[in-house]
Design an enzyme around this catalytic site. Structure first.
Site, PDB file in Angstrom:
ATOM      1  CG  ASP A 197      -1.679   1.096   1.469  1.00 55.64           C
ATOM      2  OD1 ASP A 197      -2.447   1.313   0.403  1.00 55.64           O
ATOM      3  OD2 ASP A 197      -1.674   1.899   2.326  1.00 55.64           O
ATOM      4  CD  GLU A 221      -2.788   2.507  -3.295  1.00 58.90           C
ATOM      5  OE1 GLU A 221      -3.506   3.017  -3.399  1.00 58.90           O
ATOM      6  OE2 GLU A 221      -2.035   2.218  -2.293  1.00 58.90           O
TER       7      GLU A 221
END
EC number: 2.4.1.18
Length: 775
Positions: free
Chosen positions: A454, A507
């Site tokens: 993330d 990401e």
């Protein structure tokens, strides 16, 4: 309600002014007043210098005495007993300090570093005149616990089995059952383990510092009540002298929030039976394999209505979620972060327990069962993993030992302004090792098939989301976070070396070069990257009224300019259906029919576009409202045939994607895509070929207006002299909720030159629809 911290503080001895009313107790041999005061007031940094067995020098020519000291505040009586339970020595109390001491018989075995030489029998008041007796080995009779190699690897940030070294290990030490506790806190003045087994009293079990490494350790025998299932924390006197009570950073099990204690995990390993999957998963996750990911928030995918809307546990999710996802034809489940996190509203993206599955859904072994059931159903499991930042909850990592240990001290480097969280100090060896060991815990011990990392962009740039005066340049004066780059490269290298077949996904929302390039070529080393640019451009296009789409034609074409610069996943993720953005269906313009037709066309465009696929739960049936983590998706919509049609389409898209190599084998290679018509702005029509490794094509035609187009000629390649193309999928089919306008299942090839090809087909294009054709 009294907190653990309040209780621990409340159990401290009386204040100096109150204690001054009592005469000072006589000191036992070998102990001075300052040391006794430090012990009784919880300030003693070296408990093994006082407690446990010791040799005391006596008069010249006499044999040294062997004494035992034990600290048990509130105990009535303490005895040293032999293995048969016979009393070896009655330990005398030192006033009311809680310290007991006594001399062992001269003929007793040497107890120094040999815990089996004696045990302690402690008699406690039990109320109503009763007594409770506790017998156990002395924690301070054990020698050094952690080996030099363990400590060396921890200091270097290369101990990949950190959760089996630090933390709480239920084990046998010198043939004694109990729990070995260890924690890294180099700047603490004193560290104790507190828990159910010592009434959360930090004076009872102070730990030993292994100098040079900052690791504190103590073995608590099972006879004292420590074992699997015991709740515990670490109590520290920080570098600033303040008392801190912290959860274990490497705990493998935790209490269910809002409780914050760590829990001693069961030492027995899970018995895996997914060897066949583990041996073949590498082939299932390569760039030439079909990868279609169903993204799930475990806490809200389905609620138990009969139990007040409670979230399902891992076992119940396994029974309901796995057959649903497999039945729709997805290849993977991606779970929003399941590592323990204090605030449910963070969806798991502010974790503190990086080694423990959240206790909200059951114990760690239940999560392992869920993963195994996924593998048995031929579903890979990807977990979102958050090494970018952590929350500042007082029981967590923030100023863990009274200093900025895991984070940067300078808020320009260590504080994330967008999320009010703290940023890991990637330049510190021990912190990098902690994070990489966390990644390996999920991959090796829970058989996770991939990690979606993330917020990578926030890690890569020192000025990420910061004004000009709120960041610190790197050593070259630039904005790149060189330490974070080195960490990501090392993490990916270690993961791929130790976990064959596992994948990592970034990401990353910027144009940082080489995210999926190999580390040896100065890339970051990820296997895949989310294509955020494609997602934003195409969603913006689809949100426009079709009458204006001709002016924004490149919203669907621009992604092909860079589609093969990285190995991409096309994400329609949770981030696009929250915070007022609306659902996927809610983004589509027009009346109900047009919105559903737009969504069907968009999904088909995505599934036939180069790149792997990801769809968040609810999107597969056209949920009306945006995602709410406190409620389940609107499953009742499946009573409506139009929404069942969207779900049927997703099933058929997955089936087509998986069965046709042209749609997946070259997802990451430019040879797998060719425009036929990319410039028909006036009609908002797009036509392109997808090709397998042999060059065998499939033709995809998209009409992004509500106007049907009859007689639309499209040039096609000559495929072995074929005279017709079959209609493999039409999103306007009645089974999907469309008008059923199409080509009767087949179109004939004509010897009419068009779009640079000698031959062509004439196609009827249904409104707001995608048609897929194959020879």
């Amino acid at each position: 309600m009294t907190s653990v911290h309040d209780f621990a503080t409340a159990t401290r001895p009386a204040t100096p002014s109150a204690a001054a009313q009592e005469p000072a107790p006589a000191l036992p041999p070998g102990l001075d007043r300052n040391t006794l005061d430090a012990l009784t007031h919880g300030r003693l940094g070296d408990p093994f210098a006082v407690l446990g067995p010791h040799r005391l020098e006596t008069a010249e020519g006499e044999r040294p005495h062997r004494v035992v000291r034990a600290f048990h505040p509130g105990a009535r009586r303490v005895q040293a007993i032999d293995p048969r339970g016979q009393v070896m020595a009655e330990l005398a109390p030192v006033g009311r300090t809680g310290l007991f001491h006594g001399r062992l018989p001269d003929d007793a075995p040497d107890a120094d570093g040999h815990p089996g030489a004696y045990r302690l029998r402690v008699v406690w008041p039990a109320g109503a005149g009763h007594e409770a007796v506790q017998e156990a080995e002395d924690p301070y009779a054990f020698g050094l616990l952690l080996g030099d190699l363990d400590l060396h690897l921890i200091a270097e940030g290369r101990h990949w089995e950190l959760a089996r070294c630090l933390g709480a290990q239920a084990m046998r030490q010198d043939d004694v059952a109990g729990v070995r506790f260890a924690v890294w806190a180099p700047n603490a003045r004193r560290v104790s383990v507190v828990g159910d087994f010592n009434q959360w009293d930090g004076r009872r079990h102070p730990m030993r510092l292994r100098h040079g490494t900052g690791v504190w350790e103590l073995f608590v025998p099972a006879g004292l009540g420590a074992g699997p299932g015991s709740r515990y924390k670490f109590e520290l006197v920080g570098a600033d002298g303040h008392l801190l009570v912290k959860a274990d950073p490497v705990a493998r099990r935790t209490e269910a929030p809002p409780a914050t204690a760590s829990v001693v995990a069961d030492p027995l390993p899970f018995r895996w039976s997914d060897a066949a999957w583990m041996e073949t998963r590498a082939a299932r996750q390569r760039p030439d394999a079909p990868i279609a990911i169903y993204e799930v928030h475990a806490g809200s995918w389905l609620r138990d209505v009969e139990d007040g809307g409670r979230s399902l546990d891992w076992d119940a999710l396994g029974e309901r979620l796995i057959p649903y996802v497999a039945g729709l034809g997805f290849t993977h489940v991606e779970l929003l972060p399941v590592a323990e996190h204090p605030f449910g509203g963070s969806w798991g993206y502010q974790p503190l327990g990086l080694f423990a599955p959240s206790a909200r859904f059951g114990p760690p072994e239940a999560f392992a069962r869920f993963v195994e059931r996924c593998h048995q159903a031929a579903l890979g499991v990807i977990v979102d993993w958050v090494p970018a930042h952590f929350p500042s909850d007082p029981h967590g990592l923030a100023r863990f030992d009274g200093t900025a240990l895991y984070e940067h001290a300078d808020p320009r480097e260590g504080f994330h302004q967008d999320w009010n969280t703290l940023i890991y100090n990637f330049g510190r060896h021990e912190v990098r090792g902690f994070l990489i060991a966390s990644a390996l815990e999920w991959l090796e011990h829970f058989h996770i098939d991939g990690l979606r990392v993330d917020a990578v962009a926030s890690m890569l740039y020192r000025d990420y989301s910061r004004p000009a005066d709120a960041w610190v340049p790197n050593r070259y004066g630039g904005r790149e976070n060189l330490e974070a780059v080195a960490f990501l490269q090392q993490m990916n290298a270690v993961v791929h070396a130790r976990c064959p077949g596992a994948i990592t996904i970034a990401e990353e929302s910027t144009a940082w070069p080489g995210v999926t390039a190999a580390v040896e070529f100065n890339g970051l080393g990820f296997d895949y990257k989310w294509n955020m640019g494609w997602m934003h451009d195409t969603l913006h296009y689809m949100q426009r009224d079709p009458i204006y789409r001709q002016h924004h034609h490149d919203g669907l074409t621009f992604g092909l300019v860079y589609a093969f610069s990285e190995r991409f996943i096309l994400p329609l993720s949770h981030d696009e259906v929250v915070h007022g953005k609306g659902s996927l269906l809610g983004k589509m313009p027009g009346d109900d029919w047009q919105r559903l037709a737009n969504l069907r066309a968009y999904l088909a465009f995505m599934w036939t576009h180069p790149g792997k696929k990801l769809l968040f739960m609810g999107g597969e049936f056209g949920q009306l409202g945006e995602w709410n983590h406190d409620a389940a998706p609107e499953w009742h919509l499946l009573d409506d045939p139009r929404h069942r049609g969207v779900q049927r389409l997703v099933h058929d898209l997955n089936a087509l994607y998986r069965s046709e190599p042209a749609l997946h084998a070259r997802d990451c290679a430019p040879e797998g895509f060719s425009w036929v018509i990319g410039d028909d702005r006036a009609n908002s029509v797009f036509a392109y070929l997808r090709l397998d490794t042999a060059g065998t094509p499939m033709l995809i035609v998209a009409n992004m207006t509500p106007v049907p187009r009859d007689g639309y000629r499209i040039g096609v390649p000559d495929v072995d002299g074929a005279v017709r193309w079959r209609e493999m999928l039409n999103t306007d089919s009645a089974v999907y909720g469309g008008t059923n306008l199409g080509n009767g299942g087949v179109v004939d090839v004509e010897d009419v030159e068009s779009h640079g090809w000698r031959r062509s087909v004439v196609v009827r294009l249904p409104p707001l629809a995608v048609v897929v054709l194959k020879v």
